[in-house]
Design a protein around this motif. Structure first.
Motif, PDB file in Angstrom:
ATOM      1  N   LEU A 162     -86.848  24.187  10.430  1.00 65.47           N
ATOM      2  CA  LEU A 162     -86.238  24.464  11.798  1.00 65.47           C
ATOM      3  C   LEU A 162     -86.144  25.999  12.028  1.00 65.47           C
ATOM      4  O   LEU A 162     -86.445  26.482  13.124  1.00 65.47           O
ATOM      5  CB  LEU A 162     -84.765  23.796  11.901  1.00 65.47           C
ATOM      6  N   LEU A 163     -85.850  26.691  11.054  1.00 64.28           N
ATOM      7  CA  LEU A 163     -85.393  28.229  11.041  1.00 64.28           C
ATOM      8  C   LEU A 163     -86.684  28.977  11.116  1.00 64.28           C
ATOM      9  O   LEU A 163     -86.866  29.808  11.776  1.00 64.28           O
ATOM     10  CB  LEU A 163     -84.637  28.676  10.007  1.00 64.28           C
TER      11      LEU A 163
ATOM     12  N   ALA B  88     -99.077  27.298   6.320  1.00 65.76           N
ATOM     13  CA  ALA B  88     -99.442  27.117   4.827  1.00 65.76           C
ATOM     14  C   ALA B  88     -98.187  26.511   4.095  1.00 65.76           C
ATOM     15  O   ALA B  88     -98.228  25.572   3.144  1.00 65.76           O
ATOM     16  CB  ALA B  88     -99.915  28.429   4.170  1.00 65.76           C
ATOM     17  N   TYR B  89     -97.029  27.169   4.366  1.00 65.62           N
ATOM     18  CA  TYR B  89     -95.891  26.975   3.603  1.00 65.62           C
ATOM     19  C   TYR B  89     -95.603  25.438   4.033  1.00 65.62           C
ATOM     20  O   TYR B  89     -95.309  24.656   3.101  1.00 65.62           O
ATOM     21  CB  TYR B  89     -94.513  27.730   4.051  1.00 65.62           C
ATOM     22  N   ARG B  90     -95.640  24.961   5.237  1.00 63.59           N
ATOM     23  CA  ARG B  90     -95.252  23.626   5.562  1.00 63.59           C
ATOM     24  C   ARG B  90     -96.260  22.798   4.876  1.00 63.59           C
ATOM     25  O   ARG B  90     -95.909  21.571   4.679  1.00 63.59           O
ATOM     26  CB  ARG B  90     -95.352  23.748   7.257  1.00 63.59           C
ATOM     27  N   THR B  91     -97.543  23.140   4.844  1.00 64.59           N
ATOM     28  CA  THR B  91     -98.539  22.301   4.240  1.00 64.59           C
ATOM     29  C   THR B  91     -98.438  22.057   2.734  1.00 64.59           C
ATOM     30  O   THR B  91     -98.323  20.948   2.258  1.00 64.59           O
ATOM     31  CB  THR B  91     -99.759  22.784   4.387  1.00 64.59           C
ATOM     32  N   ASP B  92     -97.876  22.854   2.026  1.00 62.07           N
ATOM     33  CA  ASP B  92     -97.727  23.048   0.749  1.00 62.07           C
ATOM     34  C   ASP B  92     -96.350  22.325   0.340  1.00 62.07           C
ATOM     35  O   ASP B  92     -96.292  21.536  -0.869  1.00 62.07           O
ATOM     36  CB  ASP B  92     -97.456  24.320   0.171  1.00 62.07           C
TER      37      ASP B  92
ATOM     38  N   VAL C 236     -89.749  18.985  13.098  1.00 62.47           N
ATOM     39  CA  VAL C 236     -88.461  19.822  13.101  1.00 62.47           C
ATOM     40  C   VAL C 236     -89.129  21.159  13.110  1.00 62.47           C
ATOM     41  O   VAL C 236     -88.165  21.987  13.862  1.00 62.47           O
ATOM     42  CB  VAL C 236     -87.830  19.716  11.633  1.00 62.47           C
ATOM     43  N   PHE C 237     -90.271  21.589  12.733  1.00 63.36           N
ATOM     44  CA  PHE C 237     -90.614  22.923  12.963  1.00 63.36           C
ATOM     45  C   PHE C 237     -91.004  23.259  14.561  1.00 63.36           C
ATOM     46  O   PHE C 237     -90.639  24.273  15.122  1.00 63.36           O
ATOM     47  CB  PHE C 237     -92.175  23.157  12.208  1.00 63.36           C
ATOM     48  N   ILE C 238     -91.706  22.229  15.164  1.00 62.45           N
ATOM     49  CA  ILE C 238     -91.775  22.311  16.511  1.00 62.45           C
ATOM     50  C   ILE C 238     -90.549  22.346  17.456  1.00 62.45           C
ATOM     51  O   ILE C 238     -90.418  23.480  18.324  1.00 62.45           O
ATOM     52  CB  ILE C 238     -92.833  21.180  17.177  1.00 62.45           C
ATOM     53  N   LEU C 239     -89.452  21.803  17.103  1.00 60.30           N
ATOM     54  CA  LEU C 239     -88.268  21.681  17.620  1.00 60.30           C
ATOM     55  C   LEU C 239     -87.587  23.222  17.685  1.00 60.30           C
ATOM     56  O   LEU C 239     -87.186  23.772  18.545  1.00 60.30           O
ATOM     57  CB  LEU C 239     -87.167  20.939  17.069  1.00 60.30           C
ATOM     58  N   GLY C 240     -87.664  23.689  16.300  1.00 59.08           N
ATOM     59  CA  GLY C 240     -87.266  25.306  16.374  1.00 59.08           C
ATOM     60  C   GLY C 240     -88.163  26.382  16.955  1.00 59.08           C
ATOM     61  O   GLY C 240     -87.561  27.091  17.708  1.00 59.08           O
ATOM     62  N   TYR C 241     -89.452  25.886  16.931  1.00 58.45           N
ATOM     63  CA  TYR C 241     -90.307  26.784  17.928  1.00 58.45           C
ATOM     64  C   TYR C 241     -89.829  26.997  19.270  1.00 58.45           C
ATOM     65  O   TYR C 241     -89.781  28.008  19.786  1.00 58.45           O
ATOM     66  CB  TYR C 241     -91.812  26.290  17.720  1.00 58.45           C
TER      67      TYR C 241
END
Length: 432
Positions: free
Chosen positions: A20-21, A132-136, A149-154
Motif C-alpha cells: 500500500l505504501l 519487480a518487488y511485487r512480482t517476487d 492494494v498496490f493500485i489503491l495506494g497509487y
C-alpha cells in the motif's frame, strides 16, 4: 465462510501494508510533473503550445524498458536487489521534487523541464523496482490482493498530489506545495523498511543476458511482424484518451473554473470514477472476456470524449453540473478501457520474463501519453477547443480498427496462450 476469512487474512499481512505504501510512493510523482505542473505554468501564463509539449518531460515512463535489465542485473550494497533500488530512487525523488520549489516557469522554462525530466526518470525507475518487488514477494494466492492494494495506494497518491495539491495551490505558493509533496515521499521509504524481503533469486549472469532473453523470447513467440504490429496497437489504443488528458486541465482553467474546482471535481471525483470504472470493468471482463472488453470499453472510452466537446460550447461555460457529469463519464469509461487494456498486456507476457516484458509493453502504452500527445496544445491552439475534442475521438479510431487483428470478437479457443514456467522453475516455485 472459511474461504472469505482466508481471503481477508491475506489483506492483514505486513506485506500488504508495505505494498500500500509502495503504491502510494509510485503514484505521487506522476501528477507533480503532469496536471499540477501544467496548472502552475497556466497560472504563470506560459504559452499554451509550450505547456502541451511539456508532456515530453514524462518520456522516461515510455523508455523505462531500456534500463529495466540494469535493475535486474545489479544489486545495491544494502536491502537487497529490489528494496535497495527502491530506497535509492525514493531518496533521490525527495531531493528532485524539493528542487521544483525553486523553479520559475515564466523566467526559466528550460530548467523547469530538466527538473521535471529528472523526476520522471527517477519515478520510472522506482516503478520498475516496485513492479519487480511485487512480482517476487507475492505468492500465487496473494497476487490478486497484492495488485489491488498496490493500485489503491497509487490512486490515493494521485488524490493527494492532484486534488489536495491543487486545492493547496489556491492558498499557498506552488513552491510550498512541492516542498510539502517532497516531504510526503518519506512514506515510501517507510514502506520499504517494513516490507519483507522477497525470496532470493539469482540475477542474470550478465547484463547482455538480462537484455536479450526477454525481448528475443517475445518476438520468437509472436513472430517479428506480428510482434511489431502488437506494439503499434498498444501505442495507439489509448491515443484519443491521451490527447484529451494532456489538455484537460488547461481547458478547464481557460473556460473559467478555479484550481479548487479542478482539484475537487476533475482530480478528486475523477479518480474515484476511474477506480469504479476499473472495478466494474474487471467484473464485466470476467464475464465477456478480454477481447470483447477491448471492443466495448474502447468504443465507450472514445465516445466519452463527446462530453468534453459539449462542455466546450460557449453556452455551457462554467456549468458546474455539466462539469461533474463530464468528469464522471470520461473517467468512468477511461477506467473501463484501462481494465481491459492492462489485462490484455498481461496476457502477452511470458511469466519467465514478465518484469522486463511488462516494462516494455507499459512503456509503449505511455508513448501515446507522452510523445504522440505532445502536440495537443498546438492542435487546440490552432483549432479551438470544440474541434480539438472531436479530433481526440478520431484519434481513437486507428487503435479500434486493429482490434479484429489482435482481439477478434469471436476468438479461437486458444488465441494467445500465456507461457508458463519451465520444469526447473516450477520445482523452485513448488518448494516455496
Amino acid at each position: 465462510m472459511r474461504q472469505i476469512q482466508s481471503l481477508l487474512k491475506v489483506f492483514e499481512s505486513r506485506k500488504m501494508a508495505a505494498l500500500l505504501l509502495l503504491g502510494f510512493a509510485s503514484g505521487l510523482p506522476l501528477l507533480l510533473i503532469g496536471n499540477n505542473l501544467k496548472a502552475w505554468m497556466t497560472q504563470e501564463q506560459v504559452d499554451l503550445a509550450a505547456i502541451g509539449w511539456f508532456s515530453l518531460a514524462s518520456l522516461p515512463y515510455s523508455l523505462k524498458f531500456l534500463w529495466s535489465p540494469f535493475l535486474d542485473r545489479f544489486t545495491p550494497p544494502f536491502l537487497g536487489r529490489r528494496r535497495g533500488w527502491l530506497v535509492v530512487t525514493q531518496i533521490a525523488l525527495i531531493v528532485a521534487i524539493a528542487f521544483m520549489a525553486f523553479q520559475q516557469p515564466k523566467q526559466a522554462l528550460q530548467l523547469l523541464a530538466i527538473n521535471a525530466i529528472v523526476i520522471a526518470f527517477l519515478s520510472a525507475t522506482q516503478d520498475i523496482a516496485a513492479d519487480a518487488y511485487r512480482t517476487d514477494v507475492l505468492t500465487e494466492l496473494e497476487m490478486g490482493a497484492g495488485a489491488a492494494v498496490f493500485i489503491l495506494g497509487y490512486r490515493i497518491a494521485l488524490l493527494v498530489a492532484g486534488s489536495l495539491g491543487l486545492i493547496l495551490a489556491d492558498r499557498m505558493p506552488w513552491s510550498a506545495v512541492y516542498l510539502f509533496m517532497a516531504g510526503i515521499m518519506v512514506i515510501g521509504i517507510f514502506g520499504v523498511f517494513i516490507a519483507p524481503e522477497p525470496r532470493q533469486i539469482s540475477p542474470p549472469a550478465s547484463l547482455a543476458e538480462a537484455v536479450v532473453l526477454p525481448f528475443g523470447e517475445f518476438f520468437q513467440r509472436q513472430g517479428v511482424i506480428q510482434g511489431l504490429l502488437i506494439l503499434v496497437f498498444i501505442t495507439l489504443y489509448k491515443l484519443g484518451d491521451a490527447l484529451l488528458s494532456n489538455m484537460a486541465t488547461p481547458f478547464l482553467l481557460t473556460i473559467g473554473f478555479t484550481k479548487t474546482d479542478i482539484g475537487a471535481i476533475q482530480v478528486g471525483m475523477g479518480l474515484i470514477a476511474t477506480i469504479v470504472g476499473a472495478l466494474v470493468g474487471g467484473v464485466v471482463l470476467s464475464k465477456i472476456g478480454i477481447n470483447r472488453s477491448l471492443w466495448v470499453f474502447g468504443a465507450l472510452q472514445a465516445l466519452s470524449n463527446l462530453a468534453y466537446f459539449i462542455l466546450a460550447q460557449p453556452q455551457f461555460s462554467q456549468n458546474y453540473q455539466l462539469l461533474v457529469l463530464t468528469i464522471n463519464i470520461e473517467n468512468f469509461c477511461g477506467g473501463l478501457g484501462t481494465a481491459a487494456f492492462v489485462a490484455f498486456l498481461m496476457s502477452l507476457c511470458n511469466q519467465r520474463f514478465s518484469a522486463t516484458q511488462y516494462a516494455l509493453l507499459s512503456s509503449l502504452m505511455a508513448v501515446s501519453r507522452d510523445i504522440l500527445a505532445a502536440p495537443a496544445g498546438a492542435i487546440a491552439k490552432s483549432t479551438g477547443w470544440p474541434t480539438f475534442f472531436l479530433i481526440t475521438i478520431i484519434a481513437a479510431v486507428p487503435g479500434l480498427l486493429l482490434l479484429p487483428v489482435f482481439a477478434p470478437w469471436n476468438p479461437q479457443p486458444i488465441a494467445m496462450p500465456r507461457p508458463g514456467l519451465d520444469d526447473e522453475e516450477e520445482d523452485v516455485w513448488g518448494k516455496n
